[in-house]
Design a protein around this motif. Sequence first.
Motif, PDB file in Angstrom:
ATOM      1  N   LEU A 167       1.750   5.868   3.710  1.00  0.00           N
ATOM      2  CA  LEU A 167       0.789   4.892   3.206  1.00  0.00           C
ATOM      3  C   LEU A 167       0.387   3.920   4.323  1.00  0.00           C
ATOM      4  O   LEU A 167      -0.794   3.673   4.567  1.00  0.00           O
ATOM      5  CB  LEU A 167       1.413   4.116   2.042  1.00  0.00           C
ATOM      6  CG  LEU A 167       0.501   3.172   1.298  1.00  0.00           C
ATOM      7  CD1 LEU A 167      -0.276   3.937   0.249  1.00  0.00           C
ATOM      8  CD2 LEU A 167       1.286   2.061   0.635  1.00  0.00           C
TER       9      LEU A 167
ATOM     10  N   LEU B 106       6.034  -3.661  -2.658  1.00  0.00           N
ATOM     11  CA  LEU B 106       4.906  -3.670  -1.728  1.00  0.00           C
ATOM     12  C   LEU B 106       3.739  -4.425  -2.361  1.00  0.00           C
ATOM     13  O   LEU B 106       3.010  -3.872  -3.162  1.00  0.00           O
ATOM     14  CB  LEU B 106       4.511  -2.235  -1.369  1.00  0.00           C
ATOM     15  CG  LEU B 106       3.370  -2.089  -0.362  1.00  0.00           C
ATOM     16  CD1 LEU B 106       3.686  -2.814   0.914  1.00  0.00           C
ATOM     17  CD2 LEU B 106       3.098  -0.627  -0.079  1.00  0.00           C
TER      18      LEU B 106
ATOM     19  N   ILE C  35      -0.500   0.329  -5.090  1.00  0.00           N
ATOM     20  CA  ILE C  35      -1.881   0.588  -5.548  1.00  0.00           C
ATOM     21  C   ILE C  35      -2.298  -0.473  -6.563  1.00  0.00           C
ATOM     22  O   ILE C  35      -3.416  -0.982  -6.518  1.00  0.00           O
ATOM     23  CB  ILE C  35      -2.023   1.978  -6.186  1.00  0.00           C
ATOM     24  CG1 ILE C  35      -1.523   3.055  -5.245  1.00  0.00           C
ATOM     25  CG2 ILE C  35      -3.473   2.268  -6.522  1.00  0.00           C
ATOM     26  CD1 ILE C  35      -1.637   4.432  -5.836  1.00  0.00           C
ATOM     27  N   VAL C  36      -1.384  -0.807  -7.491  1.00  0.00           N
ATOM     28  CA  VAL C  36      -1.730  -1.809  -8.505  1.00  0.00           C
ATOM     29  C   VAL C  36      -2.127  -3.129  -7.827  1.00  0.00           C
ATOM     30  O   VAL C  36      -3.167  -3.707  -8.138  1.00  0.00           O
ATOM     31  CB  VAL C  36      -0.547  -2.043  -9.472  1.00  0.00           C
ATOM     32  CG1 VAL C  36      -0.779  -3.292 -10.297  1.00  0.00           C
ATOM     33  CG2 VAL C  36      -0.382  -0.849 -10.394  1.00  0.00           C
TER      34      VAL C  36
ATOM     35  N   LEU D  68       7.138   1.504 -11.903  1.00  0.00           N
ATOM     36  CA  LEU D  68       6.255   1.951 -10.826  1.00  0.00           C
ATOM     37  C   LEU D  68       7.036   1.882  -9.515  1.00  0.00           C
ATOM     38  O   LEU D  68       7.659   0.874  -9.219  1.00  0.00           O
ATOM     39  CB  LEU D  68       5.030   1.041 -10.730  1.00  0.00           C
ATOM     40  CG  LEU D  68       4.176   0.852 -11.982  1.00  0.00           C
ATOM     41  CD1 LEU D  68       3.048  -0.099 -11.704  1.00  0.00           C
ATOM     42  CD2 LEU D  68       3.629   2.185 -12.445  1.00  0.00           C
ATOM     43  N   GLY D  69       7.002   2.942  -8.753  1.00  0.00           N
ATOM     44  CA  GLY D  69       7.699   2.932  -7.472  1.00  0.00           C
ATOM     45  C   GLY D  69       6.954   2.058  -6.474  1.00  0.00           C
ATOM     46  O   GLY D  69       5.956   1.427  -6.810  1.00  0.00           O
ATOM     47  N   VAL D  70       7.426   2.070  -5.238  1.00  0.00           N
ATOM     48  CA  VAL D  70       6.828   1.203  -4.224  1.00  0.00           C
ATOM     49  C   VAL D  70       5.343   1.540  -4.033  1.00  0.00           C
ATOM     50  O   VAL D  70       4.505   0.669  -3.844  1.00  0.00           O
ATOM     51  CB  VAL D  70       7.631   1.264  -2.912  1.00  0.00           C
ATOM     52  CG1 VAL D  70       7.576   2.620  -2.286  1.00  0.00           C
ATOM     53  CG2 VAL D  70       7.163   0.224  -1.929  1.00  0.00           C
ATOM     54  N   ILE D  71       4.987   2.838  -4.151  1.00  0.00           N
ATOM     55  CA  ILE D  71       3.605   3.242  -3.917  1.00  0.00           C
ATOM     56  C   ILE D  71       2.679   2.784  -5.022  1.00  0.00           C
ATOM     57  O   ILE D  71       1.620   2.209  -4.786  1.00  0.00           O
ATOM     58  CB  ILE D  71       3.524   4.776  -3.811  1.00  0.00           C
ATOM     59  CG1 ILE D  71       4.253   5.232  -2.584  1.00  0.00           C
ATOM     60  CG2 ILE D  71       2.077   5.244  -3.750  1.00  0.00           C
ATOM     61  CD1 ILE D  71       3.841   4.536  -1.355  1.00  0.00           C
ATOM     62  N   PHE D  72       3.117   3.026  -6.282  1.00  0.00           N
ATOM     63  CA  PHE D  72       2.231   2.660  -7.377  1.00  0.00           C
ATOM     64  C   PHE D  72       2.109   1.149  -7.496  1.00  0.00           C
ATOM     65  O   PHE D  72       1.049   0.631  -7.818  1.00  0.00           O
ATOM     66  CB  PHE D  72       2.681   3.319  -8.683  1.00  0.00           C
ATOM     67  CG  PHE D  72       2.287   4.753  -8.759  1.00  0.00           C
ATOM     68  CD1 PHE D  72       0.994   5.094  -9.110  1.00  0.00           C
ATOM     69  CD2 PHE D  72       3.173   5.754  -8.425  1.00  0.00           C
ATOM     70  CE1 PHE D  72       0.603   6.418  -9.139  1.00  0.00           C
ATOM     71  CE2 PHE D  72       2.787   7.084  -8.446  1.00  0.00           C
ATOM     72  CZ  PHE D  72       1.494   7.409  -8.813  1.00  0.00           C
TER      73      PHE D  72
ATOM     74  N   LEU E 287      -6.627   0.194 -12.958  1.00  0.00           N
ATOM     75  CA  LEU E 287      -5.485  -0.690 -13.199  1.00  0.00           C
ATOM     76  C   LEU E 287      -4.819  -0.356 -14.528  1.00  0.00           C
ATOM     77  O   LEU E 287      -3.603  -0.181 -14.617  1.00  0.00           O
ATOM     78  CB  LEU E 287      -5.974  -2.142 -13.203  1.00  0.00           C
ATOM     79  CG  LEU E 287      -4.895  -3.210 -13.163  1.00  0.00           C
ATOM     80  CD1 LEU E 287      -4.144  -3.113 -11.856  1.00  0.00           C
ATOM     81  CD2 LEU E 287      -5.493  -4.588 -13.319  1.00  0.00           C
TER      82      LEU E 287
ATOM     83  N   LEU F 107      -2.924   2.903 -14.488  1.00  0.00           N
ATOM     84  CA  LEU F 107      -1.640   2.801 -13.801  1.00  0.00           C
ATOM     85  C   LEU F 107      -0.610   2.129 -14.695  1.00  0.00           C
ATOM     86  O   LEU F 107       0.566   2.474 -14.691  1.00  0.00           O
ATOM     87  CB  LEU F 107      -1.788   1.996 -12.513  1.00  0.00           C
ATOM     88  CG  LEU F 107      -2.322   2.776 -11.337  1.00  0.00           C
ATOM     89  CD1 LEU F 107      -2.665   1.845 -10.211  1.00  0.00           C
ATOM     90  CD2 LEU F 107      -1.281   3.785 -10.882  1.00  0.00           C
TER      91      LEU F 107
ATOM     92  N   GLU G  74      10.831   8.163  -1.327  1.00  0.00           N
ATOM     93  CA  GLU G  74      10.019   6.968  -1.254  1.00  0.00           C
ATOM     94  C   GLU G  74       9.731   6.550   0.193  1.00  0.00           C
ATOM     95  O   GLU G  74       8.681   6.018   0.498  1.00  0.00           O
ATOM     96  CB  GLU G  74      10.730   5.830  -1.992  1.00  0.00           C
ATOM     97  CG  GLU G  74       9.742   4.811  -2.540  1.00  0.00           C
ATOM     98  CD  GLU G  74      10.287   4.106  -3.759  1.00  0.00           C
ATOM     99  OE1 GLU G  74      11.244   3.340  -3.589  1.00  0.00           O
ATOM    100  OE2 GLU G  74       9.754   4.305  -4.856  1.00  0.00           O
TER     101      GLU G  74
END
Lengths: 285, 308
Positions: free
Chosen positions: A96, B51, B111-112, B104-108, A270, A273, A89
């Motif tokens: 990112l 995030l 994105i959300v 959802l990890g920090v990345i997803f 959205l 996801l 991570e």
Amino acid sequence: MIAVLIDGMVQGLQLGLLGVGITLVYGLGGVLNLAHGQLAVTTGVAAALLIGAGLHPAPAAMLGVLGAGLLGVVMDRTLLRPAYRRRGEERLLLALILTLGFAFVVDGFLAYRYPSVALTLRLPAPAVVLAGVRIRTVSLAVAGLGLAAFVLLGLFLRSTLLGSAVRSIMQNETGAVLCGIDVDRARTIVVGLSALLAGLAGLAQGLFSHVGPEMGPEFTVLALIVAVVGGVRSLTGTFVAGLLLGLVNAFSSFYVGTYLTWILLLLAALLTLLVRPEGLLAYWT
Amino acid sequence: MIPVLVTGAVLALLPWVFGTGGYSLRITTLMLVMIIYTVAFNIIFGHTRQLFLCLGALAGLSAYLSVILVREARLAPAAGIALGTLGAGTLGALLSYVAARRGLGVIFAGIVTLVVSLIFQNLLLGLRRYTNGETGIVTQGLGVGLAGYPVVAYYALLALLVLALGVYRWLMDGRPGLAFGALSEDELTAELAGIDVTRYKVLAAAVGSGLIGLAGALFADFNGFISPSIFSLAHIDIVVLIALLLGGMRTLLGPVIGAAAFTLIDELVRPFGQATVLAYGVLLIVLFLAFRQGLVPFVRRLARVPVP
């Protein structure tokens, strides 16, 4: 009706071109490139500058795409290297933020230095008639560009040694290292490749209407939506998602208007996801 | 609580140091707003590693909600601000709950929340009937009237900042602080140790988003004008991210010092127009690559002073 359908498919190919770059880089190193759209815009601005300097549009466009590829390689060597040194991570987060910062650098530079440079490529004949259907030359050109890029990408991944190496890294990074694959080199090549694809997508936009320095964030977001809906690890999924969203985009723009279309596309990402984080279409691959 | 009060006292002196003249007071007031956002983001991202790339949307939601409710539904301004704050807190909690539940990890999660803030921006542009689109809304007469009294506005926002720091201290000194520490190290282990990870993540997101919402609503009133671009990613989220990294995550004073330093830097690069975006990008990259610990931990190590 048929015109909208064709338009949607062509736009879909363009979207697929944009999205597949994000998928490639994410699949290979777990890095989400938030500067992807900025690479596409770089192509547009570079080509426009070259044409402004007196170059013929065709070589200028090619040089523009190569410029984006070069920028991608530079980004990989300078910014992504430190991220790749970390794992899990931590790597995702660092990459990112770094690519987000890079996107701001490119956006800021282009808006500051070349605020009014935009690329518009005009093809000679406005439309041709194929099997009784009038098709714009632009659509044909973009469709050809997109299909050729996808076929070449598929051939590269399936039939070359480097392509096999790339696929093996996607499956298992440590395993690939143990097999003696130069992971760093493969990554640089793939990031460069993804930047070239972004450049082609930018060029396609230049054929349709125009590419200007302000369009980076929009491209990035579109690429992100396509990659997310297709499943950020699946190339076929991204291709199909591009086509699907292109059709949604064309029909919805035609019948309900562009503003709601944007919201529709964002909601698609959205919901994907939230319902299936691995991607709506990932299941096909 | 002593550092909180000392910070409040120091900031209370600023209008005397820089004068209560229009421009400098305005800049220092905007700085307070940015500090509050950063303190809140420190709780959400620093302590529970969520995030949130929708800070601008949270602040904007509350700002627009409070103004529109007063204008359209004839609510009392205070009620509008309260409902706006509630709206932002609820949205933040909801996003956090969904992200935690879906794993959802920090990345997803990033994105959300990014997509949420894009949808919010589009809604602001599209719902012209209520938001005036890009033109924005003049909030004069729709708030509690901070716009007419810049000194009052400064102290009102300072009071909110002291409250935010107090809440921060209170959270960190108690059970939540321990839970945050454990879950940001390793969520699975924390869960196994009997900590309700989802509950504490949602708590952090709700408190942080509520603070952001309240600051956003007060900002709308003080500023006299709101528009979509004021609450965009580039104007809030990126700035807060830089400020937090600059000052130091997971510290009490980090967000204060970071946001204050950023305000100073921003004033210095302002004459360069569009190039400020470039400067932000470079700053973000350099900070993340070379100075991830931030100013407060840096001073702690260098001078061996226990800075809070």
